[in-house]
Design a protein around this motif. Structure first.
Motif, PDB file in Angstrom:
ATOM      1  N   GLU A 168       0.824  -1.203   0.000  1.00  0.00           N
ATOM      2  CA  GLU A 168       0.000   0.000   0.000  1.00  0.00           C
ATOM      3  C   GLU A 168       0.861   1.257   0.000  1.00  0.00           C
ATOM      4  N   ASN A 169       1.950   1.236   0.773  1.00  0.00           N
ATOM      5  CA  ASN A 169       2.868   2.379   0.775  1.00  0.00           C
ATOM      6  C   ASN A 169       3.515   2.580  -0.593  1.00  0.00           C
ATOM      7  N   LEU A 170       3.827   1.465  -1.251  1.00  0.00           N
ATOM      8  CA  LEU A 170       4.415   1.548  -2.587  1.00  0.00           C
ATOM      9  C   LEU A 170       3.425   2.159  -3.580  1.00  0.00           C
ATOM     10  N   LEU A 171       2.157   1.748  -3.498  1.00  0.00           N
ATOM     11  CA  LEU A 171       1.149   2.298  -4.397  1.00  0.00           C
ATOM     12  C   LEU A 171       0.976   3.807  -4.170  1.00  0.00           C
ATOM     13  N   SER A 172       1.017   4.229  -2.917  1.00  0.00           N
ATOM     14  CA  SER A 172       0.890   5.665  -2.620  1.00  0.00           C
ATOM     15  C   SER A 172       2.065   6.445  -3.200  1.00  0.00           C
ATOM     16  N   ALA A 173       3.269   5.888  -3.085  1.00  0.00           N
ATOM     17  CA  ALA A 173       4.442   6.558  -3.648  1.00  0.00           C
ATOM     18  C   ALA A 173       4.379   6.604  -5.172  1.00  0.00           C
ATOM     19  N   GLN A 174       3.894   5.527  -5.774  1.00  0.00           N
ATOM     20  CA  GLN A 174       3.735   5.510  -7.222  1.00  0.00           C
ATOM     21  C   GLN A 174       2.718   6.552  -7.682  1.00  0.00           C
ATOM     22  N   MET A 175       1.651   6.726  -6.882  1.00  0.00           N
ATOM     23  CA  MET A 175       0.651   7.741  -7.208  1.00  0.00           C
ATOM     24  C   MET A 175       1.277   9.136  -7.152  1.00  0.00           C
ATOM     25  N   ALA A 176       2.092   9.400  -6.148  1.00  0.00           N
ATOM     26  CA  ALA A 176       2.766  10.696  -6.033  1.00  0.00           C
ATOM     27  C   ALA A 176       3.744  10.907  -7.181  1.00  0.00           C
ATOM     28  N   ALA A 177       4.431   9.853  -7.592  1.00  0.00           N
ATOM     29  CA  ALA A 177       5.366   9.965  -8.714  1.00  0.00           C
ATOM     30  C   ALA A 177       4.625  10.253 -10.008  1.00  0.00           C
ATOM     31  N   LEU A 178       3.455   9.621 -10.174  1.00  0.00           N
ATOM     32  CA  LEU A 178       2.636   9.896 -11.352  1.00  0.00           C
ATOM     33  C   LEU A 178       2.224  11.364 -11.398  1.00  0.00           C
ATOM     34  N   GLN A 179       1.790  11.889 -10.259  1.00  0.00           N
ATOM     35  CA  GLN A 179       1.375  13.284 -10.204  1.00  0.00           C
ATOM     36  C   GLN A 179       2.530  14.219 -10.530  1.00  0.00           C
ATOM     37  N   ASP A 180       3.717  13.893 -10.046  1.00  0.00           N
ATOM     38  CA  ASP A 180       4.884  14.717 -10.357  1.00  0.00           C
ATOM     39  C   ASP A 180       5.212  14.649 -11.842  1.00  0.00           C
ATOM     40  N   ASP A 181       5.105  13.451 -12.437  1.00  0.00           N
ATOM     41  CA  ASP A 181       5.345  13.326 -13.871  1.00  0.00           C
ATOM     42  C   ASP A 181       4.351  14.169 -14.668  1.00  0.00           C
ATOM     43  N   PHE A 182       3.102  14.172 -14.217  1.00  0.00           N
ATOM     44  CA  PHE A 182       2.093  14.982 -14.910  1.00  0.00           C
ATOM     45  C   PHE A 182       2.423  16.462 -14.812  1.00  0.00           C
ATOM     46  N   MET A 183       2.844  16.920 -13.651  1.00  0.00           N
ATOM     47  CA  MET A 183       3.208  18.324 -13.493  1.00  0.00           C
ATOM     48  C   MET A 183       4.418  18.666 -14.360  1.00  0.00           C
ATOM     49  N   LYS A 184       5.324  17.721 -14.508  1.00  0.00           N
ATOM     50  CA  LYS A 184       6.469  17.941 -15.385  1.00  0.00           C
ATOM     51  C   LYS A 184       6.010  18.064 -16.841  1.00  0.00           C
ATOM     52  N   VAL A 185       5.064  17.202 -17.232  1.00  0.00           N
ATOM     53  CA  VAL A 185       4.524  17.256 -18.589  1.00  0.00           C
ATOM     54  C   VAL A 185       3.844  18.597 -18.838  1.00  0.00           C
ATOM     55  N   THR A 186       2.994  19.031 -17.918  1.00  0.00           N
ATOM     56  CA  THR A 186       2.278  20.289 -18.112  1.00  0.00           C
ATOM     57  C   THR A 186       3.238  21.483 -18.136  1.00  0.00           C
ATOM     58  N   SER A 187       4.319  21.416 -17.362  1.00  0.00           N
ATOM     59  CA  SER A 187       5.275  22.524 -17.368  1.00  0.00           C
ATOM     60  C   SER A 187       6.037  22.586 -18.698  1.00  0.00           C
ATOM     61  N   ILE A 188       6.327  21.440 -19.304  1.00  0.00           N
ATOM     62  CA  ILE A 188       6.988  21.438 -20.602  1.00  0.00           C
ATOM     63  C   ILE A 188       6.021  21.919 -21.695  1.00  0.00           C
ATOM     64  N   ILE A 189       4.744  21.520 -21.565  1.00  0.00           N
ATOM     65  CA  ILE A 189       3.734  22.049 -22.499  1.00  0.00           C
ATOM     66  C   ILE A 189       3.636  23.557 -22.369  1.00  0.00           C
ATOM     67  N   ALA A 190       3.661  24.046 -21.128  1.00  0.00           N
ATOM     68  CA  ALA A 190       3.626  25.500 -20.887  1.00  0.00           C
ATOM     69  C   ALA A 190       4.869  26.172 -21.484  1.00  0.00           C
ATOM     70  N   LEU A 191       6.015  25.494 -21.435  1.00  0.00           N
ATOM     71  CA  LEU A 191       7.232  26.041 -22.007  1.00  0.00           C
ATOM     72  C   LEU A 191       7.109  26.102 -23.533  1.00  0.00           C
ATOM     73  N   TYR A 192       6.581  25.035 -24.129  1.00  0.00           N
ATOM     74  CA  TYR A 192       6.318  25.036 -25.586  1.00  0.00           C
ATOM     75  C   TYR A 192       5.406  26.186 -25.953  1.00  0.00           C
ATOM     76  N   GLN A 193       4.358  26.379 -25.154  1.00  0.00           N
ATOM     77  CA  GLN A 193       3.406  27.446 -25.410  1.00  0.00           C
ATOM     78  C   GLN A 193       4.055  28.819 -25.211  1.00  0.00           C
ATOM     79  N   ALA A 194       4.965  28.933 -24.269  1.00  0.00           N
ATOM     80  CA  ALA A 194       5.561  30.225 -23.927  1.00  0.00           C
ATOM     81  C   ALA A 194       6.565  30.711 -24.974  1.00  0.00           C
ATOM     82  N   ILE A 195       7.319  29.788 -25.553  1.00  0.00           N
ATOM     83  CA  ILE A 195       8.370  30.237 -26.485  1.00  0.00           C
ATOM     84  C   ILE A 195       7.875  30.315 -27.913  1.00  0.00           C
ATOM     85  N   LEU A 196       6.631  29.868 -28.173  1.00  0.00           N
ATOM     86  CA  LEU A 196       6.093  29.958 -29.539  1.00  0.00           C
ATOM     87  C   LEU A 196       5.064  31.052 -29.632  1.00  0.00           C
TER      88      LEU A 196
END
Length: 463
Positions: A435-463
């Motif tokens: 259960e602790n592993l699943l919770s950590a995996q969920m947090a890692a997924l959320q961080d990956d999503f925030m990383k994705v959205t920040s790169i999308i924002a960067l693409y949007q910002a420089i174009l």
């Protein structure tokens, strides 16, 4: 050109204000506003297919292609270009003479005398001589507004692509989270079953079992919420791509979202950005953004509007002429004769009830407003890029820590299973570690999503 010098002054002033925190330098010269349809961006520049190099997911590419065809806002932006180009065409033709054919005929009688018939077939021409550049400035203003509308269309397209990508990865994240939630439910089912078995042996109380059952139900509630969020995300995608036929269907599989951060991380290199470096973005890259370019073209249009308003104070020269066939040129003659007439008129405004002065003052105020908007657009562009870079670097640092946490918990699960096989640990400890592993995996997924959205924002910002 005075307007070009003003733009250059603003660009260099902004560079001096920001220093090295947002931009790394300014170009020595800026482009002439009349020839500014050519982009000056370095490296990765905007074009209609550049997004394919950033967003390589084939399912996402199909969505973007559909959105570029059917999205309402983008189609409205295209219509604005058509309107601006039609206005420019009319402004160009204003330098040509105007022709009109106005035949007329009449019958008249005085004191019951025999009626006389008159007729005329004149061809009238009129040409306004552009002595003080009024028509030229109007034409240049229309040209700048065409460029502004094209920049607006590009800005809408970039925002649309970024919005579709953001919603797509949101949907992918929610599917991955739902998968982990279902795994967590399975773990809790095993936990409750094991605790009930231990309770019969007197190792657990009914209160502990009830608490575990409540925790399991809470995870089920989370799973239901995730399913609802998936439906809402799908509906948002359908709106963005203009799916009126309800034909959009997405399929996500286990691990689909895991590769997304890596794909976009490598795509950032195509944009000419080193995410690990603190070096800023050159000012020329920011000045090529569609929203900045739109503000710049609006400023240029306002400059020509002021010149046009000033030209209204000067005399206007109009040449007109008439050629045709008539029988009533001063007296009625039959048959009719050819008629030729040429007139030159000079009009000097003297008193227009303050209208010309008011119009000039309005145009000057609009020019100052456009200058401030351009300056603010450039400032916003620098801040957006800076924020996006900071976010990407932050989530990169967090992902390393979360990845280490997941690896540590994976070792914990493996160790507790070995201890259970050797009789040194019970089954409940294994379930807790999972259960602790699943919770950590969920947090890692959320961080990956925030990383994705920040790169999308960067693409949007420089174009």
């Amino acid at each position: 050109m005075k307007s070009s010098c003003k733009i250059k002054h603003i660009l260099l002033s902004m560079a001096l204000c920001w220093g090295s925190s947002i931009v790394s330098g300014a170009s020595a010269q800026t482009r002439d506003l009349a020839d500014s349809s050519t982009s000056v961006s370095e490296g990765f520049s905007f074009d209609s297919n550049s997004w394919r190099e950033v967003f390589v997911d084939t399912q996402l590419q199909r969505l973007i292609e559909q959105g570029l065809i059917h999205n309402t806002d983008l189609n409205v932006a295209r219509l604005r270009i058509d309107q601006a180009e039609a206005t420019l065409k009319a402004a160009r033709l204003a330098n040509l003479p105007s022709l009109a054919f106005s035949p007329n005929a009449g019958v008249s009688s005085f004191d019951r005398e025999k009626a006389t018939k008159t007729y005329a077939f004149p061809l009238q021409a009129s040409w306004q001589v552009d002595l003080f550049g009024r028509l030229k400035n109007a034409k240049m203003q229309s040209r700048m507004l065409v460029e502004s509308s094209k920049a607006y269309q590009q800005a809408v397209q970039v925002n649309l692509i970024a919005s579709i990508a953001r919603e797509y990865y949101t949907c992918a994240l929610l599917h991955s989270q739902l998968m982990l939630a279902n795994q967590s439910i399975d773990v809790w089912n095993e936990t409750v079953r094991a605790m009930k078995a231990f309770m019969e042996e007197g190792q657990y109380t009914d209160a502990a079992v009830s608490q575990a059952e409540a925790s399991r139900e809470q995870v089920k509630v989370i799973a239901i919420d995730l399913e609802q969020q998936i439906r809402e995300s799908m509906n948002a995608i359908k709106i963005l791509v203009g799916d009126s036929a309800n034909a959009v269907a997405l399929a996500f599989h286990a691990g689909d979202f895991d590769e997304s951060p890596k794909q976009l991380q490598s795509a950032s290199k195509l944009m000419g950005i080193n995410l690990a470096s603190s070096q800023g973005i050159p000012l020329s890259r920011l000045s090529a953004r569609p929203d900045v370019r739109q503000a710049e073209m609006n400023l240029a249009a306002s400059v020509y509007a002021v010149k046009e308003a000033r030209a209204a104070f000067y005399p206007s020269l109009t040449l007109s002429g008439t050629a045709g066939w008539t029988n009533s040129a001063g007296m009625i003659v039959n048959p009719g004769k050819m008629l030729f007439e040429a007139i030159a008129s000079l009009t000097q405004p003297i008193f227009q009830n303050g209208r010309l002065k008011a119009d000039l003052k309005i145009k000057q105020s609009q020019q100052e407003e456009a200058r401030l908007q351009f300056q603010q657009a450039l400032l916003n562009a620098g801040v957006e890029v800076n924020n996006a870079l900071t976010q990407v670097q932050t989530y990169n640092a967090k992902s390393v820590l979360l990845e280490n946490q997941v690896k540590s918990l994976e070792r914990t699960v493996k160790s507790t299973r070995l201890l259970q096989e050797n009789g040194s640990s019970n089954y409940l400890e294994v379930l807790t570690a999972q259960e602790n592993l699943l919770s950590a995996q969920m947090a890692a997924l959320q961080d990956d999503f925030m990383k994705v959205t920040s790169i999308i924002a960067l693409y949007q910002a420089i174009l």
